[in-house]
Scaffold this motif. Sequence first.
Motif, short mmCIF file in Angstrom:
data_model
loop_
_atom_site.label_atom_id
_atom_site.label_comp_id
_atom_site.label_asym_id
_atom_site.label_seq_id
_atom_site.Cartn_x
_atom_site.Cartn_y
_atom_site.Cartn_z
N HIS A 7 8.19 -3.37 -1.24
CA HIS A 7 8.08 -4.41 -2.18
C HIS A 7 6.90 -5.12 -1.74
N ASP A 8 7.26 -6.35 -1.29
CA ASP A 8 6.06 -7.45 -0.78
C ASP A 8 5.87 -7.46 0.83
N LEU A 9 6.68 -6.78 1.48
CA LEU A 9 6.57 -6.73 2.91
C LEU A 9 6.14 -5.50 3.56
N ASN A 166 16.82 -2.76 -1.42
CA ASN A 166 17.28 -1.56 -2.02
C ASN A 166 16.29 -0.39 -1.62
N LEU A 167 15.21 -0.75 -1.05
CA LEU A 167 14.16 0.26 -0.67
C LEU A 167 14.20 0.48 0.87
N GLY A 168 13.82 1.63 1.33
CA GLY A 168 13.68 1.91 2.63
C GLY A 168 14.77 2.78 3.31
#
Length: 372
Positions: A7-9, A166-168
Amino acid sequence: MKIIKLHDLYFTPFISKDKITTIVKSLAKQVKADLPKDEVPLFIGILNGCFLFAADFIREFEGDCEVSFVKLASYQGTTSTEKVKHLVGINEDLTGRTVIILEDIIDTGTTLQEIYNIFRDKNLKQLKIATLFFKPDVFKKELHIDYIGQSIEDKFIVGYGLDYNNLGRNYPSIYQLTTPPKMKNIVLFGPPGAGKGTQATLLKEKYNLVHISTGDVFRYNIKNKTELGLLAKTFMDDGNLVPDEVTINMLKAEVDRNEGANGFIFDGFPRTNSQAKALDEFLAEKGEQINGMVALEVPEDLLVERLLERGKTSGRTDDTDEGKIRNRFNEYNTKTAVLKDYYAQQNKYFGVNGVGSIEDITERLANVFDQL
Ligand code: AMP
């Protein structure tokens, strides 16, 4: 391993896959050692985060065991302020069983406490907790944690089942939250004679970047008869690559010498797969990354012509002898050209036509640099 973005991180490598394997093996051994002989434990994984840990853990566990998964769900109670928590996934009678809860990570312990309370009322023989990671600085409960894989500081982590929105979850190793990269780091790529040095000199001014040419650093050391120079000379004279270890250490020292730089143009590095990996890891330790590989594409016959022409004035012995030039191309084609794939897989490869006037080519390169 390199920095990843979810996402943004941005997240930087923290605990390797191999290290995780060692921790999981040791946990499985400890749990087994504490169980009465012939006891068949029921491992209960807390979804979603623990699915990879649980899968690896039970494969390391020697002996019979059962495995099940639960999820803590909350629903609105009868009054509007009441939140009722319950477990989804366990219906069987657990009376007299040895239950071991498998958690991926325990931080405040709030969720775990609720799950623990639910199991405590089920007439178990024994209830234990095993967690892969534990954050001692934020844990607020009295609850005793029986098995801890590794204690970590209170920083957000992802990978190996753990997610950020939810990602990673699918990364095999653990990454830690880091600040966004500040530098612009570019690999200027291309075969010998493609014009990397000429273009880097122009582009470093335009973008306020530090230009590191490994070839130049070696030549400087040879001229000054340093230990590094003497070591590199025999390889360079024949047009062979200098061994990776020597080159990588030198490159790291050059980067570290330029602390506070806006970014780097790497020219002549990386030239092998292990150099590319080492560069990614080294930058990731600093919370930085390669923004892109920008490649000058020039046909080989034109390159030989350019090198022989340059050899008339450059004073470089590896530019005057056609045999040595051919060997440099051979080294390039067998060891270096594959790096195109390495960066393309990360969507970081940008090819630029390297035939034309110096100004035209600078402009083409600048168009790519602007996007990175
Ligand atoms: P260059 O000036 O980039 O053409 O490099 C001249 C020579 O320096 C090469 O032919 C190699 O012998 C050595 N060299 C420069 N960079 C590297 C590198 N990244 N890895 C191994 N050898 C290198």
